[in-house]
Every structure is written in C-alpha cells, then in structure tokens.
Design an enzyme around this catalytic site. Sequence first.
Site, PDB file in Angstrom:
ATOM      1  N   GLY A 222      -6.107  -2.768  -7.674  1.00 31.25           N
ATOM      2  CA  GLY A 222      -7.079  -1.879  -7.276  1.00 31.25           C
ATOM      3  C   GLY A 222      -6.540  -0.672  -6.549  1.00 31.25           C
ATOM      4  O   GLY A 222      -7.258   0.505  -6.844  1.00 31.25           O
TER       5      GLY A 222
ATOM      6  N   ASP B   6      -7.313  -7.799   4.523  1.00 24.43           N
ATOM      7  CA  ASP B   6      -6.635  -8.820   3.700  1.00 24.43           C
ATOM      8  C   ASP B   6      -6.253  -9.903   4.379  1.00 24.43           C
ATOM      9  O   ASP B   6      -5.804 -10.890   3.605  1.00 24.43           O
ATOM     10  CB  ASP B   6      -5.412  -7.765   2.813  1.00 24.43           C
ATOM     11  CG  ASP B   6      -6.152  -6.639   2.064  1.00 24.43           C
ATOM     12  OD1 ASP B   6      -7.106  -6.862   1.626  1.00 24.43           O
ATOM     13  OD2 ASP B   6      -5.280  -5.697   1.830  1.00 24.43           O
TER      14      ASP B   6
ATOM     15  N   SER C   5       0.921  -1.390   0.027  1.00 26.34           N
ATOM     16  CA  SER C   5       0.033  -0.053   0.062  1.00 26.34           C
ATOM     17  C   SER C   5       0.771   1.363   0.020  1.00 26.34           C
ATOM     18  O   SER C   5       0.579   2.371  -0.705  1.00 26.34           O
ATOM     19  CB  SER C   5      -0.815  -0.176   1.444  1.00 26.34           C
ATOM     20  OG  SER C   5      -1.928  -1.009   1.300  1.00 26.34           O
TER      21      SER C   5
ATOM     22  N   ARG D 275      -3.851 -13.666  -2.231  1.00 26.79           N
ATOM     23  CA  ARG D 275      -4.057 -13.884  -0.821  1.00 26.79           C
ATOM     24  C   ARG D 275      -4.484 -15.507  -0.699  1.00 26.79           C
ATOM     25  O   ARG D 275      -4.395 -15.949   0.329  1.00 26.79           O
ATOM     26  CB  ARG D 275      -5.165 -13.193  -0.109  1.00 26.79           C
ATOM     27  CG  ARG D 275      -4.777 -11.398  -0.421  1.00 26.79           C
ATOM     28  CD  ARG D 275      -3.905 -11.164   0.510  1.00 26.79           C
ATOM     29  NE  ARG D 275      -3.501  -9.454   0.263  1.00 26.79           N
ATOM     30  CZ  ARG D 275      -2.283  -9.051   0.394  1.00 26.79           C
ATOM     31  NH1 ARG D 275      -1.423  -9.877   0.789  1.00 26.79           N
ATOM     32  NH2 ARG D 275      -2.083  -7.874   0.309  1.00 26.79           N
TER      33      ARG D 275
HETATM   34  C1  S3P Z   1      -5.970  -1.080  -0.056  1.00 22.31           C
HETATM   35  C2  S3P Z   1      -7.088  -1.143   0.728  1.00 22.31           C
HETATM   36  C3  S3P Z   1      -7.889  -2.289   0.852  1.00 22.31           C
HETATM   37  C4  S3P Z   1      -7.180  -3.532   0.728  1.00 22.31           C
HETATM   38  C5  S3P Z   1      -6.358  -3.420  -0.624  1.00 22.31           C
HETATM   39  C6  S3P Z   1      -5.212  -2.190  -0.562  1.00 22.31           C
HETATM   40  C7  S3P Z   1      -5.062   0.230  -0.176  1.00 22.31           C
HETATM   41  O1  S3P Z   1      -9.155  -1.996  -0.238  1.00 22.31           O
HETATM   42  O2  S3P Z   1      -8.175  -4.538   0.580  1.00 22.31           O
HETATM   43  O3  S3P Z   1      -5.597  -4.830  -0.592  1.00 22.31           O
HETATM   44  O4  S3P Z   1      -3.769   0.186  -0.413  1.00 22.31           O
HETATM   45  O5  S3P Z   1      -5.776   1.484   0.084  1.00 22.31           O
HETATM   46  P1  S3P Z   1     -10.193  -1.337   0.151  1.00 22.31           P
HETATM   47  O6  S3P Z   1      -9.978   0.108   0.388  1.00 22.31           O
HETATM   48  O7  S3P Z   1     -11.177  -1.310  -1.349  1.00 22.31           O
HETATM   49  O8  S3P Z   1     -11.092  -1.967   1.227  1.00 22.31           O
END
Ligand code: S3P
Length: 443
Positions: free
Chosen positions: A99, A319, A27, A393
């Site tokens: 994502g 996660d 992140s 995961r």
């Molecule tokens: C993340 C936020 C989470 C997490 C993802 C990484 C991030 O997702 O599941 O693996 O880096 O901000 P969400 O914000 O959609 O819950």
Amino acid sequence: MTAGDSGLHVEPVPRLVGHLAVPGDKSISHRAVLIGAICDGETRISGFGRSADTEATIAAVRALGVEVYEHGEETLRVFGKGMTGLSSPGRAIDCANAGTLVRLISGMLAGQAGETFELTGDASLSRRPMERVAEPLRRMGARIETTEGHLPLRIEGRGLNGIDYVLPVASAQVKSAILLAGLYADGSTTVVEPAPTRDHTERLLQAAGASVTVHPTSATVRPPARLSLGEVEVPGDFSSAAPFVVAATLVPGSELHIHGVNLNARRTGLLVILERMGASVNVYNRRPIGGEPGGDLEVHSAPLVGTTVGAKEVPLAIDELPLFALAAACARGQSVLRGAEELRAKETDRIEATVDALRAMGVRARGTDDGLVVTGVPTRIRGGRISSRGDHRLAMLGAVAGLASRDGVRIDDADAVGVSFPGFFEMLDQLRRTSAVVEDDRR
Ligand code: S3P
C-alpha cells in the site's frame, strides 16, 4: 515451532530472555528508495529493511529506469534520475501487496510530464481504496484514473498546481502522496490531518533539501529545484519490534532488550497504551538514528489491566492494534478500541480478522463498527488454530499468542510474515533457544 501443510505450530515458551535487533523500518525503507529515485545522483541506504513490500519498491523504481545496486542484505545504492527523470516502462508496474508503494509512487508519477504509467497489485492490494489518493491528486490537476476506485491505476504525468487539502481520514500514505506531488506543483501544497500520522516523508524530504514546514497536524511543501539525499541510515522498525514487546510483556519472567529501534512518537502509540495497561518498558540509550529519534527497549513481563483506545491514538499505533487486542485478552477487565474503522481498509479487514483469531484461541472478543471490545483474563490464553488470511500482522499476532498461550497456536499461511519481516520466525526460534539457555543457567 513446527511447520507443515497443516500450518506452523508455535509452542508456548516458559520465558523470553535475551537481546535482539529488528530489521530496518519498512516505511522509511520505501521512502528512501522512492525519494532516492528522484534525487540527483547517488543515495546510499544502510540498514534497509528487506521484505516482499520493499523489494516491490526496488523493482518499481528499476522499472522506471533507476539503477539500484544491492550490497548484501541491508545496503543499497540508488542512482536517482532527478525530479522529472522517471520514464514509463511501457508495461504495468506491479506494486504487489504494498500500500505504501502504490500510494506514494502515485504522487511522484503524477508530476512526470509527458509519461503515462499503469499501477497494479496483488488481490489484497486490488481490494484496497485508491480514490483517497486519486481525488486530491486530481484537485492538483493530475490525470489519474482508478478502476472503480481500485487498481489498476492509470496516471498521465503533467505539471501540477498546489492545493490546501484537509484529509478526510488520518493516513500517512495519502498525506505523503500529496506532499510528493507537491514537489511538482506551482506554488505550495498544504495537507491538514485530522490527527497526527507518521512523518517520515516530511523528514526525508527535508533531509533531501526540500522546504517542508511542519506543524502538529499539517505539513506544507514548496517545489524545490532539485533533491539530494546522500546517506540514509534506516533505524529498526518499531512495528517489527512490537510483537516481541508484547510477547515479553505477556510471558511471565521475561526480560528482553531490543536495540536500535525507531522511537518516533508518531509510531510508538502502542508503548503509551501498554504503559497505561501496566506494562514495564524502559527506553534507554536514546539517540538519533538516521534523522529519527531512536533508542533501545528493555521489556519486563508485567500484569496488565484493560484500557480504552480512542481515535486520536489510532494513527500512532495503527499497525499494532491487533497486538493491542491480544494484550487486552491477557489483561484484567474489559478493553475497548474506538475510532479505528481504518483497520477495515488494511491488507485484510483487521477488525474482523483480529476478532476471529482471538475467538479461535478462546478469547472473548467482539467487533464493533469502528473497533473492538475484548474481555481479558489475566492468565495464559488457551491457544488454538488461526489463519493469517495472507496478512503479515495477523501471522505475527498468532505467533505472539502461541508463545503466551497454554496449548500453542497453529498458524495457517504463516509465510505472510515475509511481507514486512521475512526473518521473523527465525528470530523467534533463536530467542527461544537463548531463553532456554538462560533457563538452564538459572537452575
Ligand atoms: C504507512 C502508513 C499506514 C500504515 C502502513 C504504512 C506508511 O497506512 O498502516 O502500514 O508507510 O505511510 P495509512 O497511511 O493508510 O494509515
């Protein structure tokens, strides 16, 4: 461990003993590159967590005209273009499986006046919801179109206006997209969350000189004149440490140390849950690492009892919830997860995928609308064959289950670990070897 067309077989291990350090936080690595791209001048990132996801972020900012120099595996120099200097590559930007990349970059691109961008991704990312980001950005005045709620996304950059936005779902990605768009807004932008989520964007924006006011469930950003990050040291990723924490908890006789881990409380919900179940995890050498609370972990195996995890805890362990379900399978009594419908919007439907994987390994588990129920037995699980379904995961869940099983676990599509932790199986092999040496010494 044996690989082949017929999947990767992870054998049981008698105990896990040793020391390890996991790669940099994914992140934070994404955010350091993205925010570095809109800084003035150079950002030097050390401890960068290299993975397919973060490589996609490097490629994305390069496509936008940002120079990124790579020094070895873990050091990057990003030469920012300033807040409004990103230029359209004239072709789609491929966000692959990431994502975090697609959501966060959308906020930044929405504010690049006069430029038009298109964002695409792989099949899994293309199934994930994008209106959750597009809708608040439109309220800020952004021109952004999804394709029936999904990728491809089309963004026409322009000046934005600040908003007060109450997030319908607890999502750090959506919060971050809005805060990043807030850098380009007229006036301040406030995001209110239903429950606290990871705050790495807030911390890095503050470090870059932006005015960000943080409360337990809200954050407000005001547009800065410029941003400058300088040095970013990325701590070890708790989400990559978590499989080892669970493995050492479940495999009897284990003693494992994991060094230099990010212990931001908005990430370590799994530790709180595991401790409630009876796990023995000691944090020592607490110290700040790159603007985050960090430290070392010492894990001893311990018998577990079942527990209930509810909505407030979900974002803090989001996660790691598949790993919680595995721990629950080896705990005494029933465990319940509620308020976790967000798991259905991840790389796979992680409620369905986790329940299917556990069942295939002989565990009694069932899915519910918003979570799952696991009936644990405090012994090694049987083992069996699972598919990662391309979800990193899930592949790691299978590996931990294999170590703590009676018969081992065969994982189809185990390479999916490369999305967040390409060296995962090598690290596991190494740990298996050092554990065996300790075993011999004890004889
Ligand atoms: C993340 C936020 C989470 C997490 C993802 C990484 C991030 O997702 O599941 O693996 O880096 O901000 P969400 O914000 O959609 O819950």
